[in-house]
Design a protein around this motif. Structure first.
Motif, PDB file in Angstrom:
ATOM      1  N   HIS A  81      41.181  43.328  32.723  1.00  0.00           N
ATOM      2  CA  HIS A  81      40.898  44.253  33.808  1.00  0.00           C
ATOM      3  C   HIS A  81      41.094  45.676  33.309  1.00  0.00           C
ATOM      4  O   HIS A  81      41.956  45.948  32.499  1.00  0.00           O
ATOM      5  CB  HIS A  81      41.860  44.019  34.982  1.00  0.00           C
TER       6      HIS A  81
ATOM      7  N   ASP B  86      47.470  41.419  43.702  1.00  0.00           N
ATOM      8  CA  ASP B  86      47.079  40.612  42.550  1.00  0.00           C
ATOM      9  C   ASP B  86      48.312  40.174  41.767  1.00  0.00           C
ATOM     10  O   ASP B  86      48.428  39.027  41.372  1.00  0.00           O
ATOM     11  CB  ASP B  86      46.134  41.401  41.652  1.00  0.00           C
TER      12      ASP B  86
ATOM     13  N   ALA C   5      44.312  43.542  44.490  1.00  0.00           N
ATOM     14  CA  ALA C   5      43.081  42.931  43.989  1.00  0.00           C
ATOM     15  C   ALA C   5      41.984  43.981  43.858  1.00  0.00           C
ATOM     16  O   ALA C   5      41.825  44.857  44.715  1.00  0.00           O
ATOM     17  CB  ALA C   5      42.638  41.823  44.934  1.00  0.00           C
TER      18      ALA C   5
ATOM     19  N   SER D 211      34.993  43.230  42.146  1.00  0.00           N
ATOM     20  CA  SER D 211      34.341  42.761  40.922  1.00  0.00           C
ATOM     21  C   SER D 211      33.057  42.040  41.308  1.00  0.00           C
ATOM     22  O   SER D 211      32.756  41.846  42.494  1.00  0.00           O
ATOM     23  CB  SER D 211      35.260  41.826  40.133  1.00  0.00           C
TER      24      SER D 211
ATOM     25  N   GLN E 293      34.514  37.880  43.155  1.00  0.00           N
ATOM     26  CA  GLN E 293      35.811  38.098  43.774  1.00  0.00           C
ATOM     27  C   GLN E 293      36.032  37.149  44.946  1.00  0.00           C
ATOM     28  O   GLN E 293      35.097  36.619  45.540  1.00  0.00           O
ATOM     29  CB  GLN E 293      35.961  39.550  44.225  1.00  0.00           C
TER      30      GLN E 293
ATOM     31  N   GLY F 261      35.213  40.836  49.829  1.00  0.00           N
ATOM     32  CA  GLY F 261      34.563  41.503  48.711  1.00  0.00           C
ATOM     33  C   GLY F 261      33.076  41.228  48.713  1.00  0.00           C
ATOM     34  O   GLY F 261      32.631  40.148  49.107  1.00  0.00           O
TER      35      GLY F 261
ATOM     36  N   ARG G 272      35.352  46.180  48.027  1.00  0.00           N
ATOM     37  CA  ARG G 272      36.335  45.290  48.627  1.00  0.00           C
ATOM     38  C   ARG G 272      37.069  46.026  49.744  1.00  0.00           C
ATOM     39  O   ARG G 272      37.444  47.198  49.585  1.00  0.00           O
ATOM     40  CB  ARG G 272      37.341  44.796  47.579  1.00  0.00           C
TER      41      ARG G 272
END
Length: 753
Positions: free
Chosen positions: A5, A131, A158, A161, A164, A185, A195
Motif C-alpha cells: 500500500h 485496516d 481502509a 482501491s 475493496q 467502496g 470509499r
C-alpha cells in the motif's frame, strides 16, 4: 503475501496472512510486511525495532474497539490513562505523563492515516473502518512525523482501491447500546476509486449515580456517562500510473454525550457507582474535523512522498469536578468544571528515498503550525450562563483573589483563558547500510526546532458584578505571556545480524524527546508565565537487544530486553493549596521530576497449531523508578524511589480463535482476548490511596458466517470479569478517579458485499 500500500504512515506497515477464506481472521499471523517509509518490502525479522500490530476482523467488530484507548487491551507494556471522559495519554514501557491538559503533545506520538495528532484531545479518536493499528515501542523521530519520547501509535483506516470490501453492520447491547457502522467502496474509472465510511454509537449510562447523602436528592442518571457519537470519512484515490498516486481524505466526527462523574475516594459506594447532585453534569458538544492530501511519485531513482494535512476541533464540555454531592457535608466545597476549546493544525511532510549501492537512504522534512485557545471555568452550585456566576463560592476562590481583592464582594467563579501557538520544523534521515549479506547497520538522525508562544489570564467573577485578576501571595495579577524556543537533535543506531532467513538478532540505541510548554489551567498570579506555569522538555535514551524468529507461516516469536534512561520526566505534581479558613485543597500542574529509569523484557508470539486455530500472546516485565534529589524543603521524599505511573510490573495478553466449517457455505468461530496486569499507581507520588490493584479483563464472541449471502451473526461480551477499575485520577478535595465501564454484552449482524 506482500501487500504494498502507499500508506501515509512512515512506519512498519505489517500485513499478515490469513488462515481461512472469507472474512479476515481476528489474529495476527506471521508473513511478509511492507515498510512504506523506505518504499521497500521487508519481513518482520529484518526490522531492528519492537513493533506490535493489531489487524484482522477484531478491528471492525461491533463489540470490540470504540476509542483509541481500547487498543491497549491487545498490547502488553502499553497503557492508557483516560481523563475528562475523552482525553488519552498513552504510556509505552512506563514513559508518558498522565496529563489532562490539552496544550502539549503526548509522549507517545499518535497518528491517524499519517497525520500527527498534536493534543491528547485528538488521541481519543473515534474508531471505524480500520485496516490496522501499529505500535512502535521506544523513542522515534528519524522515520516520520514528530519526535516522541516513548514510541508511536498509528491508526490506519481502509483505503479505496480497485478491489475493496464493503459492509453494513448493526449491533445492540446492554445499556441500550446501539452501534451502526458501514463502508462502501466504488470504482469510478480504472484509475479512480472512492470509499465512504461511517459509524454511529449511542449508549445509556453505564455507571449508577446513587444517593450517598440523604440530605441531597439523588442526581440525574446521566451523571453515569452517556455516549452519543458519530463519524463520517470519505476518501478518493487517483492512480496516475504504477509509481504515482494522489489520495484525498476528509473526516468529521461528533461527540454529543455526557462525561461521567468521577468517584471521590471519600465515598463508600458499590461497584460501578458514583454520586453527584447534578450541578456539574453537562451535555458535551465536541466536533473533530480534518482533510489530507497524500501524494506519491517516482522521479528517476527517487521515490517521493508528500502529505499535506489540516486538523481541528472544537470542544464544549464539563463535569462534576469534586465528584461528591456535598463534599464532606459542606456544600460550599462543591466545584464544577467547564472547558471551551478551539484548535487548528496545518502540517506538511516530505520525504524521498533511494538506494545507492548498499545504502538505502531516506531523507525527510516535517513542518506544522498549531493554534489553540481555551476557556476553563470553575464554579460552585448552579451556573448562570450569562454572568458566569455560581450560587456559592467555589472552593479555593478566597485564596486566589489575594490579600487585596478587586471587590469587597464574594468571588464566586474563576475563568482561566489561554491562547497558544506552536511552530515546529524538522529534518530527518534514516539509512540502512548492508555491511555484508548478514550484517546491517542502521543510522538515523533528526533536528527539530520548536517555537511556542502563549498568553492568558486568570479572572474571578464577584457576586456584585466586579471582575478581578487572581493575585495569590501578592506576586502580581495573573495575566502575562511568554515564549519557549527549542532546538534538539535526536537519533538512532542499530546493528542487525541475520543467522538465517528465519532468525535475526539486533542491538539498538535511540533517543527522543517531548517538548516543554505552558500549563493551561489555573493561573494563580504573574508567576504563572515565568515560573510555576512552565515545564521543560523531557528526554529519553533507550537501549535494546532483540530476537526475531519464525517457522513458516504458522509460528512467530519476538523478544526484547530494554533499558531507558529518562531525564526530566514530565509528571502531574500535586501540592497542598492552603485556604484562608485553615482548610486545604489539592492543586496540580505539569512539572518536571529529575530523572527516572525504565527497563524490562518484552515478548510476543503467534502460533497456528491446527487448521482453524490461531493463538497469540504477549508479555511484558517492566521495572521503573523515579530518581529525585531532595530540595530545601525535603520534597523529594514524595517521589524518590517511586515507580512511574501507569507502569504495572507485569502485563500480558492472551488471544485465541477457533473457526470450523459447518457446511459448504457456513462457518462458525469463537474467539476470546484477555489482558492481565499487576498493580500500578495513578500518579508519581506512589501513595497507597492512589494505587490500582491487579486485575484481568476478558472479552469474547461467537460468530456464525453465512458465506452464500455474506452475512455474519455474532454474540459478544466485554469485560466479562466485570471489573471496576480506575482509568485515571487527580487530586482536589480528596482524590477522584474516573472509572471503567462494567460488563456489557449484545448481538450484532454484518452484511458484506
Amino acid at each position: 503475501m506482500i501487500v504494498s500500500h502507499r500508506s501515509p504512515i512512515l512506519t512498519l506497515l505489517i500485513s499478515f496472512s490469513l488462515s481461512c477464506s472469507g472474512p479476515a481472521s481476528a489474529f495476527n499471523k506471521p508473513d511478509e510486511l511492507v515498510v512504506t517509509a523506505t518504499r521497500r518490502a521487508q519481513r518482520l525479522e529484518d526490522i531492528p525495532a519492537s513493533v506490535n500490530v493489531i489487524t484482522g476482523a477484531r478491528l471492525n467488530a461491533a463489540e470490540t474497539l470504540n476509542g483509541a484507548e481500547d487498543a491497549t487491551r491487545y498490547l502488553s507494556g502499553v497503557e492508557a490513562a483516560v481523563a475528562n471522559g475523552s482525553q488519552i495519554a498513552f504510556q509505552i514501557r512506563g514513559i508518558g505523563a498522565v496529563d489532562h491538559q490539552a496544550l502539549t503533545p503526548t509522549a507517545a506520538a499518535v497518528y491517524a492515516d499519517g497525520v500527527f495528532l498534536a493534543t491528547n484531545v485528538q488521541t481519543s479518536l473515534f474508531l471505524y473502518d480500520l485496516d490496522r493499528i501499529e505500535v512502535l515501542k521506544g523513542p522515534q523521530g528519524t522515520l516520520y512525523g514528530r519526535n516522541a519520547s516513548s514510541g508511536a501509535i498509528n491508526f490506519l483506516t481502509a483505503r479505496p482501491s480497485q478491489d475493496q470490501h464493503s459492509y453494513l453492520r448493526a449491533s445492540y447491547g446492554r445499556f441500550d447500546r446501539i452501534d451502526l457502522a458501514g463502508a462502501v467502496g466504488t470504482v469510478l474509472t480504472d484509475r479512480l476509486s472512492a470509499r465512504i465510511a461511517g459509524r454511529y454509537l449511542s449508549e445509556e449510562p453505564t455507571l449508577d449515580n446513587v444517593q450517598s447523602d440523604p440530605a441531597i436528592p439523588r442526581g440525574p442518571e446521566d451523571a453515569g456517562g452517556v455516549r452519543d457519537e458519530f463519524g463520517l470519512r470519505a476518501s478518493l484515490l487517483y492512480e496516475l500510473d504504477d509509481d504515482a498516486a494522489l489520495l484525498l481524505r476528509g473526516h468529521y466526527e461528533e461527540d454529543n454525550g455526557v462525561n461521567a462523574t468521577p468517584l471521590n475516594d471519600s465515598l463508600d459506594l458499590g461497584k460501578h457507582e458514583i454520586s453527584s447532585e447534578g450541578d456539574g453534569v453537562q451535555n458535551t458538544d465536541n466536533a473533530f474535523f480534518g482533510a489530507s492530501l497524500e501524494g506519491t511519485a517516482q522521479l528517476s531513482r527517487w521515490s517521493l512522498y508528500s502529505l499535506t494535512a489540516f486538523e481541528g476541533y472544537t470542544q464544549d464540555y464539563g463535569f462534576d469536578f469534586d465528584g461528591t454531592p456535598a463534599p464532606f457535608g459542606v456544600p460550599s466545597l462543591n466545584a464544577n468544571l467547564h472547558y471551551d476549546r478551539d484548535f487548528r493544525q496545518v502540517s506538511e511532510e516530505l520525504r524521498a528515498q533511494t538506494e545507492i549501492g548498499r545504502v538505502n537512504l531516506l531523507i525527510g522534512a516535517h513542518g506544522a503550525w498549531e493554534d489553540f485557545s481555551q476557556d476553563y471555568l470553575i464554579w460552585c452550585g448552579q451556573l448562570d450562563p450569562d454572568t458566569l456566576l455560581g450560587t456559592c463560592p467555589y472552593v479555593g476562590a478566597a485564596g486566589r483573589v489575594g490579600p487585596a481583592p478587586a471587590s469587597p464582594g464574594t468571588a464566586l467563579s474563576l475563568l482561566t483563558h489561554i491562547e497558544q501557538t506552536r511552530e515546529t520544523f524538522a529534518l530527518f534521515t534514516h539509512n540502512d547500510i548492508a555491511l555484508d549479506e548478514r550484517l546491517t547497520l542502521t543510522l538515523g538522525g533528526r533536528y527539530t526546532y520548536e517555537n511556542i508562544e502563549g498568553d492568558g489570564y486568570g479572572l474571578h467573577f464577584f457576586d456584585d458584578g466586579a471582575q478581578g485578576f487572581n493575585n495569590r501571595d501578592s506576586l502580581g495579577p495573573a495575566i502575562g505571556e511568554n515564549r519557549i524556543e527549542e532546538n534538539r537533535f535526536t537519533g538512532n543506531a542499530a546493528l542487525r545480524y541475520a543467522f538465517s532467513d528465519e532468525t535475526s538478532v539486533y542491538a539498538s540505541f535511540s533517543s527522543g524527546y517531548k517538548s516543554g510548554g505552558f500549563n493551561g489551567e489555573v493561573q494563580n498570579n504573574a508567576a504563572h508565565w515565568s515560573d510555576e506555569g512552565l515545564f521543560g522538555a523531557e528526554t529519553v535514551k533507550a537501549y535494546e537487544l532483540g530476537l526475531k524468529t519464525r517457522a513458516g507461516d504458522d509460528f512467530a516469536f519476538n523478544a526484547a530486553l530494554f533499558f531507558q534512561d529518562y531525564n526530566d520526566p514530565q509528571a502531574r505534581i500535586f501540592v497542598d493549596f492552603p485556604l484562608p479558613d485553615g482548610g486545604r485543597i489539592i492543586s496540580n500542574s505539569l512539572s518536571n521530576l529529575d530523572a527516572a529509569v525504565s527497563y524490562g523484557f518484552d515478548a510476543d508470539g503467534s502460533w497456528s497449531p491446527a487448521r482453524g486455530l490461531d493463538l497469540a500472546a504477549s508479555f511484558t516485565w517492566l521495572a521503573t523508578e523515579i530518581n529525585q534529589e531532595s530540595d530545601a524543603a525535603g520534597n523529594a521524599a514524595l517521589f524518590d524511589g517511586n515507580p512511574l505511573p501507569f507502569a504495572p510490573e507485569l502485563s500480558g495478553t492472551v488471544s485465541a480463535r477457533y473457526e470450523w466449517r459447518l457446511a459448504q457455505q457456513m462457518r462458525a468461530a469463537v474467539q476470546a482476548n484477555a489482558k492481565a496486569k499487576s498493580a500500578f499507581y495513578l500518579d508519581a507520588e506512589g501513595l497507597a490511596a492512589r494505587r490500582q490493584g491487579a486485575y484481568a479483563t476478558l472479552d469474547a464472541s461467537a460468530t456464525l458466517y453465512l458465506d452464500a449471502v455474506g452475512l455474519e451473526l455474532s454474540l459478544w461480551g466485554r469485560n466479562l470479569t466485570d471489573r471496576d477499575v480506575a482509568v485515571s485520577g487527580y487530586g482536589f478535595i480528596g482524590y477522584n478517579t474516573f472509572r471503567s465501564a462494567p460488563l456489557s454484552y449484545g448481538v450484532s449482524a454484518q452484511l458484506s458485499f
